[in-house]
Write a protein that holds these residues in place. Structure first.
Motif, PDB file in Angstrom:
ATOM      1  N   VAL A  36       0.852  -1.198   0.000  1.00  0.00           N
ATOM      2  CA  VAL A  36       0.000   0.000   0.000  1.00  0.00           C
ATOM      3  C   VAL A  36       0.887   1.248   0.000  1.00  0.00           C
ATOM      4  CG1 VAL A  36      -1.935   1.164   1.087  1.00  0.00           C
ATOM      5  CG2 VAL A  36      -1.672  -1.280   1.369  1.00  0.00           C
ATOM      6  N   ALA A  37       1.955   1.194   0.800  1.00  0.00           N
ATOM      7  CA  ALA A  37       2.876   2.342   0.842  1.00  0.00           C
ATOM      8  C   ALA A  37       3.480   2.586  -0.537  1.00  0.00           C
ATOM      9  CB  ALA A  37       3.974   2.108   1.869  1.00  0.00           C
ATOM     10  N   ALA A  38       3.736   1.511  -1.293  1.00  0.00           N
ATOM     11  CA  ALA A  38       4.261   1.696  -2.647  1.00  0.00           C
ATOM     12  C   ALA A  38       3.271   2.492  -3.489  1.00  0.00           C
ATOM     13  CB  ALA A  38       4.547   0.343  -3.283  1.00  0.00           C
ATOM     14  N   THR A  51      -0.943  11.983  -0.681  1.00  0.00           N
ATOM     15  CA  THR A  51      -2.215  11.360  -0.342  1.00  0.00           C
ATOM     16  C   THR A  51      -2.226  10.788   1.064  1.00  0.00           C
ATOM     17  OG1 THR A  51      -3.771   9.615  -0.918  1.00  0.00           O
ATOM     18  CG2 THR A  51      -1.478   9.208  -1.436  1.00  0.00           C
ATOM     19  N   LEU A  52      -3.379  10.935   1.720  1.00  0.00           N
ATOM     20  CA  LEU A  52      -3.639  10.257   2.990  1.00  0.00           C
ATOM     21  C   LEU A  52      -4.815   9.309   2.811  1.00  0.00           C
ATOM     22  CD1 LEU A  52      -3.237  13.132   5.600  1.00  0.00           C
ATOM     23  CD2 LEU A  52      -2.062  10.950   5.685  1.00  0.00           C
ATOM     24  N   GLY A  53      -5.166   8.996   1.566  1.00  0.00           N
ATOM     25  CA  GLY A  53      -6.409   8.262   1.328  1.00  0.00           C
ATOM     26  C   GLY A  53      -6.245   6.912   0.675  1.00  0.00           C
ATOM     27  N   GLN A  54      -5.003   6.378   0.581  1.00  0.00           N
ATOM     28  CA  GLN A  54      -4.879   5.078  -0.087  1.00  0.00           C
ATOM     29  C   GLN A  54      -5.439   3.943   0.765  1.00  0.00           C
ATOM     30  OE1 GLN A  54      -4.680   6.087  -3.227  1.00  0.00           O
ATOM     31  NE2 GLN A  54      -3.606   4.158  -3.561  1.00  0.00           N
ATOM     32  N   THR A  55      -5.742   4.221   2.034  1.00  0.00           N
ATOM     33  CA  THR A  55      -6.422   3.212   2.848  1.00  0.00           C
ATOM     34  C   THR A  55      -7.820   2.933   2.306  1.00  0.00           C
ATOM     35  OG1 THR A  55      -6.962   5.051   4.293  1.00  0.00           O
ATOM     36  CG2 THR A  55      -5.203   3.567   5.014  1.00  0.00           C
ATOM     37  N   ALA A  56      -8.379   3.861   1.527  1.00  0.00           N
ATOM     38  CA  ALA A  56      -9.744   3.671   1.020  1.00  0.00           C
ATOM     39  C   ALA A  56      -9.815   2.557  -0.023  1.00  0.00           C
ATOM     40  CB  ALA A  56     -10.282   4.993   0.476  1.00  0.00           C
ATOM     41  N   PRO A  57      -9.043   2.605  -1.128  1.00  0.00           N
ATOM     42  CA  PRO A  57      -9.073   1.461  -2.051  1.00  0.00           C
ATOM     43  C   PRO A  57      -8.514   0.189  -1.409  1.00  0.00           C
ATOM     44  CG  PRO A  57      -7.391   3.052  -2.723  1.00  0.00           C
ATOM     45  CD  PRO A  57      -8.203   3.705  -1.652  1.00  0.00           C
ATOM     46  N   ALA A 214      -3.393  -0.770  -4.289  1.00  0.00           N
ATOM     47  CA  ALA A 214      -3.865  -0.788  -2.906  1.00  0.00           C
ATOM     48  C   ALA A 214      -4.966  -1.840  -2.733  1.00  0.00           C
ATOM     49  CB  ALA A 214      -4.372   0.595  -2.504  1.00  0.00           C
ATOM     50  N   GLY A 215      -5.853  -1.955  -3.717  1.00  0.00           N
ATOM     51  CA  GLY A 215      -6.916  -2.956  -3.635  1.00  0.00           C
ATOM     52  C   GLY A 215      -6.352  -4.365  -3.645  1.00  0.00           C
ATOM     53  N   LEU A 216      -5.339  -4.582  -4.473  1.00  0.00           N
ATOM     54  CA  LEU A 216      -4.670  -5.885  -4.508  1.00  0.00           C
ATOM     55  C   LEU A 216      -4.029  -6.182  -3.150  1.00  0.00           C
ATOM     56  CD1 LEU A 216      -2.836  -7.334  -7.444  1.00  0.00           C
ATOM     57  CD2 LEU A 216      -1.562  -7.247  -5.337  1.00  0.00           C
ATOM     58  N   ALA A 217      -3.401  -5.172  -2.564  1.00  0.00           N
ATOM     59  CA  ALA A 217      -2.835  -5.343  -1.226  1.00  0.00           C
ATOM     60  C   ALA A 217      -3.929  -5.703  -0.232  1.00  0.00           C
ATOM     61  CB  ALA A 217      -2.110  -4.066  -0.796  1.00  0.00           C
ATOM     62  N   GLY A 218      -5.121  -5.129  -0.438  1.00  0.00           N
ATOM     63  CA  GLY A 218      -6.240  -5.442   0.442  1.00  0.00           C
ATOM     64  C   GLY A 218      -6.590  -6.918   0.409  1.00  0.00           C
ATOM     65  N   SER A 219      -6.628  -7.505  -0.799  1.00  0.00           N
ATOM     66  CA  SER A 219      -6.957  -8.933  -0.882  1.00  0.00           C
ATOM     67  C   SER A 219      -5.836  -9.767  -0.269  1.00  0.00           C
ATOM     68  CB  SER A 219      -7.210  -9.330  -2.332  1.00  0.00           C
ATOM     69  OG  SER A 219      -6.003  -9.420  -3.031  1.00  0.00           O
TER      70      SER A 219
END
Lengths: 305, 235, 294
Positions: A36-38, A51-57, A214-219
């Motif tokens: 996600v940091a990447a 951005t402070l919003g990559q936690t959203a995706p 970020a979404g891929l990191a989420g999965s």
């Protein structure tokens, strides 16, 4: 710094045989947040959109993959694709909100988006389990026909492989024209326009690509952690990621992972140092970093030059 | 001669100040056209409007027969409007080669296809391949010209290209501009009248946003109205 | 009448909520618009005011006034301290500013919890207004009516300051064109100090007066920061109407948070999203571009 990469990769592969399962699981989590940091570094450092919003995706991808894991597919690749496409779709939907903003306005709007997603995640109980969280996602098998990832070591190695592949793709793309164009937008947007480059479209594509990562990191989070709660995507996580990216050198996607590892290790060490005082020490760490980092970077530049 | 750039009743105000007042201009294909006039005449404003960096308050602009009045700067650049800025502005973190290639990419089928031409421009302008932030002022100006040419412009807007140049750099610049192929139409804003008279086919004089005269360099030199316009401004 | 009736109370609550958010968001706009600083500790300054109100309130007007003085003083001092901490950070370095103010918010929130505990504290309002008032056949909390009146007066006063005084003129000009302040030869250090102190005062006043509405607790700072951020994003910054636009946005968010929740309990966060999307999409390119520093 380049000579560090080979030993770092070697250490990352060897780690699960050297560490206990708990540490291995922690390392897997660091890998996921590093990815996600990447995506944060891609936007903040390369494209110049802080951005402070990559936690959203990240959250959108995680809940989508978890839903898939709970109800139909236990194949890793389909979960990854699900996470990435939902993350990208989320970014595409929010593109009109952010794409004309720059600098501190971008920071502010992305923060609002991230926080709204956390709020939504804690309210939408039927999908997210609310603040109680979501558990019971089975371990996936990476591909059809391969064995199930039923140990911490296997899940860690799976995460390492996925993160490695994604990083290589991103780094290769950034070495090519795409990276040039984004750095051009960051350096001087008006000049890009005067050369005929559609700046808005480039930044929108970067934003959507960052959303997909970020979404891929989420999965991947679903696989490694097997539990999701809104706290995984909170404001403090977004700030930690930003700090990791700044430590990693802002423009460097690989540095972002290293920086995030440092920040997360420092956080865990601090909260173990004085139980219950973790947030206070972490806050102090942020303040100290804000003072020390620019000086450090300045000194480094003088040493190099 | 077909007009490559046509400007009709173009106006621009900044608050109560009228920077350009219903200016008409026709520039034929391949023509070298110079804009002169005292400070505040509206020369740079006119270039901004043609490049799309500013919006007019009235009037229309055609490039190669196409109405571009409502198009943004990127669309106009893709139609072949190139510009050399008064203050050279490269992308400081990219190398000089990448600066030239990125500047030309949209008109030449992408970054990679532009690279060979960019290498030629790099050596033709005597530039080292370093990051742009490391260049001297004179080198930046050379880079700026190379970047503009990389996009193979049909219309090249030059905003005081000779400002702050040494004698050697000035003669280099004159040679580069003289050798431009006639497929490039040039609109030049310049204070150095020697450069203007050496290069221009026709000259337009502006003053306080108003059109004063248009003619060949000889006509302009001979015109008493032009001399009065300048003299009054100087006094 | 009957169809409107059940929603009268939440709608009125929404007005109170909206006015509260307006006062907080006005502080945020000030620090953000004039000094270019995204102050992530703004919610913490509100929380300081709210805790002061909870500790000092004993049901008398005198205690409320005392709380107002102490709370505003403390939050103003907090804003000034923050300005001092930000002094070594270069003006355009948004990332470092964000990291620093976030660190302050995190540490400050932790200190507040250490001092006052992890529970939400109750706040007593003055006894004379601590009772229901009859309003078109409904019982309505008396304090909230008083709050609406006070906050509306505060909003009017802010509008007057911004549109009629010299300082307000400067603020408006600076919001329109951030480089202008530097051109005027005003010392940027003093501008930042003044702006952050004033924005702290607004957050502190909102915290003391609004404590009975958004009370002091561990999550107060984050909630207030988020909602006022949404207000700032919705309100935009189109020059002269800045105060009015922020007020309208705050009232809209207030209604979404109260009336919206009453009508569609699970949809509130999505409604905030939809509102942001609608406003930002409707506001075309040009206006937003004026926002950006470049």
């Amino acid at each position: 710094m380049r000579w560090l990469i080979a030993p770092a990769v070697l250490a990352a592969v060897a780690a699960p045989w050297l560490a206990d399962p708990y540490t291995t699981a922690t390392l897997a989590r660091i890998l996921v947040l590093g990815l996600v940091a990447a995506s944060v570094a891609l936007l903040t450092g390369v494209a110049g959109l802080p951005t402070l919003g990559q936690t959203a995706p990240f959250a959108a991808g995680a809940y989508a993959a978890a839903t898939l894991a709970l109800h139909s597919s236990s194949v890793g690749v389909t979960q990854l694709l699900m996470g990435a496409s939902v993350g990208a779709a989320f970014a595409a939907l929010t593109t009109p909100l952010v794409v004309y903003a720059r600098g501190v306005v971008f920071l502010m709007i992305t923060l609002a988006i991230g926080e709204l997603v956390v709020t939504a995640a804690s309210r939408w109980r039927s999908v997210t389990g609310g603040t109680d969280g979501l558990a019971g996602m089975p371990s996936p098998r990476p591909l059809w026909g391969l064995p199930i990832l039923d140990t911490d070591r296997a899940r860690y190695l799976y995460a390492l492989a996925v993160v490695g592949v994604v990083l290589c793709v991103v780094v290769l793309l950034l070495r090519g024209p795409a990276g040039m164009y984004l750095r051009g937008c960051r350096d001087d947007e008006a000049r890009m326009r005067a050369s005929g480059h559609p700046v808005g479209a480039y930044l929108a594509i970067a934003y959507i690509a960052a959303g997909a990562i970020a979404g891929l990191a989420g999965s991947l989070l679903v696989t490694t952690q097997q539990y999701l709660s809104p706290a995984d995507f909170g404001f403090d996580v977004a700030a930690l990621l930003l700090l990791g990216v700044v430590i990693g050198g802002a423009g460097s996607v690989v540095g972002a992972i290293a920086g995030t590892a440092v920040v997360l290790a420092a956080r865990d060490w601090l909260s173990g140092l004085l139980p219950g005082r973790g947030p206070l020490l972490l806050g102090a760490l942020f303040i100290a970093a804000a003072y020390v980092l620019p000086r450090l970077r300045f000194m480094l530049r003088r040493v190099v030059a | 001669m077909r007009a490559l750039l046509a400007v009709d009743a173009l106006s621009r105000r900044y608050g109560s100040l009228v920077a350009l007042d219903r200016i008409d201009l026709r520039i034929g294909e391949g023509e070298r056209h110079a804009l002169i006039g005292p400070n505040g005449a509206g020369k740079t404003t006119l270039l901004d409007l043609v490049a799309g960096a500013a919006r007019p308050d009235g009037g229309r602009i055609w490039v190669a027969g196409r109405d571009v009045t409502r198009l943004g700067p990127a669309r106009r650049a893709r139609l072949g409007v190139g510009r050399i800025h008064q203050r050279p502005a490269a992308w400081p973190s990219l190398s000089t080669l990448d600066n030239i290639a990125v500047a030309g990419a949209r008109r030449c089928g992408g970054y990679r296809r532009t690279l060979p031409a960019a290498r030629q421009l790099l050596s033709a302008h005597g530039l080292p391949d370093v990051t742009a932030a490391q260049l001297s002022h004179g080198q930046r100006r050379q880079l700026e010209i190379a970047m503009a040419l990389a996009g193979r412009p049909r219309l090249l807007l030059l905003d005081e290209p000779a400002a702050g140049l040494s004698a050697v750099e000035f003669s280099q610049l004159s040679a580069v501009l003289r050798d431009l192929p006639r497929t490039v139409t040039v609109l030049l804003v310049e204070h150095r009248l020697d450069l203007v008279y050496a290069l221009a086919d026709r000259v337009t004089v502006l003053r306080d946003g108003q059109h004063v005269a248009t003619g060949t360099p000889d006509e302009i030199r001979a015109s008493s109205t032009v001399r009065t316009a300048y003299a009054e401004a100087v006094i | 009448m009957n169809q409107v009736d059940p929603y009268l109370i939440p709608a009125l609550d929404g007005v109170a909520y909206g006015l509260l958010l307006f006062v907080v968001a006005a502080g945020l706009v000030l620090s953000f618009g004039v000094a270019g600083i995204l102050n992530l500790a703004h919610g913490t300054l509100y929380a300081i005011g709210a805790y002061v109100a909870a500790i000092l309130s004993d049901g008398s007007w005198l205690a409320l006034l005392l709380a107002l003085a102490v709370g505003v003083g403390a939050a103003t001092a907090g804003g000034a301290a923050l300005s001092g901490m930000l002094a070594p950070v270069p003006r355009g370095d948004h990332l470092t500013q964000a990291l620093l103010t976030f660190g302050v918010a995190l540490a400050g929130g932790s200190l507040l919890v250490m001092a006052f505990g992890a529970e939400n504290l109750p706040v007593r309002v003055p006894a004379t207004v601590d009772r229901p008032v009859d309003l078109a056949g409904h019982a309505y909390a008396g304090y909230r009516l008083v709050f609406i009146a006070v906050a509306a007066a505060l909003a009017l006063a802010l509008h007057a300051v911004v549109t009629r005084t010299r300082a307000g003129m400067l603020v408006r000009a600076a919001v329109d064109d951030p480089d202008m302040v530097a051109c005027l030869g005003v010392n940027p250090e003093r501008v930042r100090l003044g702006v952050l102190a004033a924005s702290g005062a607004l957050a502190g006043a909102a915290g003391v007066l609004g404590a009975p509405i958004i009370g002091p607790g561990p999550s107060t700072a984050a909630t207030v920061l988020l909602l006022s951020l949404v207000v700032v994003v919705l309100g935009g910054r189109n020059g002269h109407s800045s105060v009015v636009a922020t007020l309208v946005a705050a009232l809209a968010v207030g209604q979404i948070q109260t009336l919206g929740v009453a009508l569609a309990p699970t949809a509130a966060p999505f409604l905030l999203f939809a509102a942001m999307a609608a406003v930002l999409a409707a506001r075309s390119h040009g206006l937003i571009r004026r926002w950006s520093p470049a």
